[in-house]
Write an enzyme that holds these catalytic residues in place. Structure first.
Site: not given
Length: 450
Positions: A319-321, A348
């Site tokens: 994931p992005e974060g 995302a």
């Protein structure tokens, strides 16, 4: 480069999903070095012949000094160096190769007014038509500290010192941070610098987005010229030692995983993200260059932790974060956190390269590629092959989940089968980095040196 089949006329190399990065053809320029290392002469020729046609003086949008430096200036200069050096046989138009350097100088001349500030710390977002900017009063650590390599290289190639002087003047405030409170641990500094004074405005420490590539470029400047940039190495060593001593963190349910936390005002912030995940590569590079095994060992721990964020999701993509603060686990992710050691804060994936890039560093530095065919069935050899396997797994997942009929697109949810919905955008770093490192880790052993 972006679509299969014939491109529409008069829209060469522009991202047909979204016209971004000022409409200058970022997907082509950023991809040049990848086409070179993959030795595809027809693509190299097409890009090299296209670049002289770009008019960098015209755009309808603000220009990011940082993004333009790393994508366009870096893309052209790396292409020029490769085509004037070990890959000189891959372009048929020598005039167009020379134009890579001419265009680099043209672009720098257009952008250099960004540094015209009282301190020399540049504005990041500028209007090249009016000579104005977005009115910001500060610039970020990464957006200030990730200019110096390309601007110095341009001076070294052209013999014109002004470009290096601009980049190095901005960097000087980061190498000698003031006030002292901006450096809570040796080598680790805050995130925002005042454009007028060059003073740091905070002491928020992170290896994540907005800060990450400052630390990356410290070691890369030393690699570029150890004599001129020994002080950059010293700052990297100080930051590395402080990171191991103060920011190293493991999730309660998965003590086998290692992440780097953020720090502010006496507290650790147990959050990280995809951009942070080049920290493993940075430690591996530093450890190899300096002959320091403790940095290599820590880098491998970080690579293992970041790959775990890929291996545990429904798509096989990280994931992005993500976070690992036990007090902040979302109610709907408790089981996921207890199993994986992290929870997702931003689901995302926008085609980022950092995890695959760090895996590539691990592969090169551990000698993963030297496994004997006579021990393929043994557990030891299987373990040695893991970095190639990890990179392949990631690439297969990205290809399966993000590919579209006209290229690739970011996805909204890595932990949903199929990735959720797709964004209408394809970042140029997909070509410049994801494709490059995915290729290099599987390239024949003699293709590129360790």
């Amino acid at each position: 480069m972006v679509t299969r089949g014939k491109r529409p006329q008069n829209r060469p190399f522009r991202n047909l999903l979204t016209e971004t990065r000022n409409g200058w053809g970022a997907s082509a320029v950023d991809a040049l070095s990848t086409a070179l290392v993959m030795r595809i002469p027809e693509i190299v020729d097409e890009i090299v012949n296209y670049i002289p046609t770009i008019d960098y003086s015209k755009t309808d949008s603000l220009v990011s000094l940082f993004e333009t430096t790393i994508r366009y200036l870096g893309g052209m200069l790396s292409g020029y160096d490769l085509l004037k050096g070990p890959l000189s046989d891959l372009a048929s138009n020598s005039d167009a190769v020379e134009a890579l350097l001419t265009q680099s100088k043209n672009l720098a001349n257009i952008l250099k007014f960004a540094f015209d500030t009282p301190s020399g710390v540049p504005y990041n977002n500028v209007n090249i038509t009016s000579g104005g900017n977005d009115g910001a009063t500060s610039n970020g650590l990464a957006t200030t500290g990730t200019l110096v390599l390309e601007w110095t290289r341009l001076s070294d190639l052209t013999g014109d010192s002004q470009y290096a002087e601009l980049g190095q003047k901005a960097e000087s405030y980061l190498l000698n941070p003031m006030p002292s409170t901006a450096e809570p641990f040796p080598g680790l500094v805050g995130s925002n610098i005042n454009i007028d004074t060059g003073l740091f405005e905070d002491s928020y420490v992170s290896w994540g987005g907005g800060d990450d590539s400052f630390y990356e470029y410290l070691m890369k400047m030393y690699v570029y010229d150890p004599n001129r940039f020994a002080s950059y190495k010293d700052r990297w060593v100080a930051a590395a030692d402080s990171t191991i001593a103060h920011l190293k963190s493991s999730p309660a349910p998965r003590p086998d995983l290692t992440f780097v936390a953020n720090y502010y005002n006496g507290n650790l912030d147990l959050n990280s993200g995809h951009l942070t995940c080049f920290d493993g590569g940075s430690f591996l590079l530093g450890g190899q260059v300096l002959g320091r095994q403790e940095y290599i060992d820590f880098g491998l721990e970080l690579v293992n932790g970041c790959y775990a964020t890929y291996a545990q999701t429904a798509t096989g993509i990280g994931p992005e974060g993500f976070g690992w603060d036990e007090a902040s686990v979302p109610a709907n992710q408790v089981d996921f956190y207890n199993r994986t050691g992290f929870y997702i804060t931003s689901s995302a994936y926008i085609l980022r390269p950092e995890v695959i890039e760090s895996i590539y560093y691990a592969y090169r530095i551990t000698g993963d590629q030297k496994v004997s065919p006579f021990c393929l069935a043994s557990l030891k050899c299987a373990d040695l092959r893991k970095y190639r396997d990890w990179a392949w797994n990631a690439f297969v997942a990205i290809n399966a989940t993000t590919r579209t009929s006209s290229g690739f697109a970011g996805i909204t949810d890595v932990n949903t089968p199929g990735g959720g919905s797709k964004y209408d955008n394809q970042e140029s770093f997909l070509f410049a980095e994801v494709m490059k490192y995915s290729y290099l880790i599987h390239a024949p052993g003699k293709s590129w040196p360790n």
